[in-house]
Scaffold this motif. Structure first.
Motif, PDB file in Angstrom:
ATOM      1  N   VAL A   1      86.689 194.615  21.097  1.00  0.00           N
ATOM      2  CA  VAL A   1      86.281 193.603  22.058  1.00  0.00           C
ATOM      3  C   VAL A   1      86.906 192.268  21.662  1.00  0.00           C
ATOM      4  O   VAL A   1      86.851 191.865  20.505  1.00  0.00           O
ATOM      5  N   GLY A   2      87.534 191.588  22.634  1.00  0.00           N
ATOM      6  CA  GLY A   2      88.166 190.301  22.394  1.00  0.00           C
ATOM      7  C   GLY A   2      89.646 190.391  22.064  1.00  0.00           C
ATOM      8  O   GLY A   2      90.342 189.386  22.073  1.00  0.00           O
ATOM      9  N   GLU A   3      90.145 191.592  21.783  1.00  0.00           N
ATOM     10  CA  GLU A   3      91.570 191.741  21.491  1.00  0.00           C
ATOM     11  C   GLU A   3      92.386 191.803  22.772  1.00  0.00           C
ATOM     12  O   GLU A   3      91.878 192.184  23.832  1.00  0.00           O
ATOM     13  N   ARG A   4      93.639 191.452  22.658  1.00  0.00           N
ATOM     14  CA  ARG A   4      94.540 191.499  23.805  1.00  0.00           C
ATOM     15  C   ARG A   4      94.832 192.954  24.155  1.00  0.00           C
ATOM     16  O   ARG A   4      95.228 193.744  23.302  1.00  0.00           O
ATOM     17  N   CYS A   5      94.635 193.324  25.433  1.00  0.00           N
ATOM     18  CA  CYS A   5      94.786 194.716  25.834  1.00  0.00           C
ATOM     19  C   CYS A   5      95.906 194.929  26.841  1.00  0.00           C
ATOM     20  O   CYS A   5      96.229 196.062  27.172  1.00  0.00           O
ATOM     21  N   ALA A   6      96.491 193.846  27.355  1.00  0.00           N
ATOM     22  CA  ALA A   6      97.552 193.981  28.355  1.00  0.00           C
ATOM     23  C   ALA A   6      98.511 192.809  28.233  1.00  0.00           C
ATOM     24  O   ALA A   6      98.218 191.800  27.608  1.00  0.00           O
ATOM     25  N   MET A   7      99.675 192.987  28.870  1.00  0.00           N
ATOM     26  CA  MET A   7     100.688 191.933  28.876  1.00  0.00           C
ATOM     27  C   MET A   7     101.251 191.841  30.279  1.00  0.00           C
ATOM     28  O   MET A   7     101.487 192.855  30.932  1.00  0.00           O
ATOM     29  N   LYS A   8     101.458 190.624  30.735  1.00  0.00           N
ATOM     30  CA  LYS A   8     101.941 190.422  32.096  1.00  0.00           C
ATOM     31  C   LYS A   8     103.465 190.385  32.102  1.00  0.00           C
ATOM     32  O   LYS A   8     104.089 189.669  31.324  1.00  0.00           O
ATOM     33  N   HIS A   9     104.069 191.186  32.975  1.00  0.00           N
ATOM     34  CA  HIS A   9     105.521 191.231  33.173  1.00  0.00           C
ATOM     35  C   HIS A   9     105.801 190.855  34.622  1.00  0.00           C
ATOM     36  O   HIS A   9     105.985 191.725  35.472  1.00  0.00           O
ATOM     37  N   GLY A  10     105.821 189.583  34.922  1.00  0.00           N
ATOM     38  CA  GLY A  10     106.001 189.143  36.303  1.00  0.00           C
ATOM     39  C   GLY A  10     104.803 189.559  37.120  1.00  0.00           C
ATOM     40  O   GLY A  10     103.665 189.256  36.781  1.00  0.00           O
ATOM     41  N   PRO A  11     105.025 190.288  38.218  1.00  0.00           N
ATOM     42  CA  PRO A  11     103.891 190.724  39.039  1.00  0.00           C
ATOM     43  C   PRO A  11     103.165 191.942  38.470  1.00  0.00           C
ATOM     44  O   PRO A  11     102.102 192.305  38.940  1.00  0.00           O
ATOM     45  N   ARG A  12     103.739 192.573  37.454  1.00  0.00           N
ATOM     46  CA  ARG A  12     103.130 193.780  36.885  1.00  0.00           C
ATOM     47  C   ARG A  12     102.392 193.476  35.598  1.00  0.00           C
ATOM     48  O   ARG A  12     102.697 192.523  34.903  1.00  0.00           O
TER      49      ARG A  12
END
Length: 107
Positions: free
Chosen positions: A75-86
């Motif tokens: 909980v609280g960790e980064r779980c995703a990364m944004k690549h433009g619209p994706r």
């Protein structure tokens, strides 16, 4: 699934080794003038234990290297990364939590 595969693999190896030892014993009983070149049971146990430890380490590495396995996030960790619209997933949140698509963290 992987642990079941490892158990089946090890049982097949043990069966093959048992069959080979039985064949060697029957061959030794037919030819009594040849010296006994077989291993003692303690040496066989040590060799089998070493083989099983090595097989366990290889099974664990192959599971970690698979692309379909996604590591777990706390909980609280980064779980995703944004690549433009994706949005690309970095890890899978623990049970009872979800990845917030705005903050890109498990909550």
């Amino acid at each position: 699934m992987e642990s079941m595969r490892a158990v089946v693999f090890l049982s097949v190896c043990l069966s093959v080794m048992t069959a080979l030892c039985q064949g060697q014993r029957s061959a030794d009983s037919q030819l009594p003038d040849e010296p006994n070149l077989g291993l003692s049971s303690s040496q066989l146990v040590e060799a089998l234990q070493g083989f099983l430890d090595e097989a366990d380490s290889r099974v664990g590495l192959s599971v970690e290297k698979k692309a379909s396995v996604i590591p777990r996030c706390d909980v609280g960790e980064r779980c995703a990364m944004k690549h433009g619209p994706r949005i690309g997933r970095l890890c899978d949140c623990l049970r009872g939590t979800a990845c917030n698509t705005f903050f890109l963290r498990c909550y």
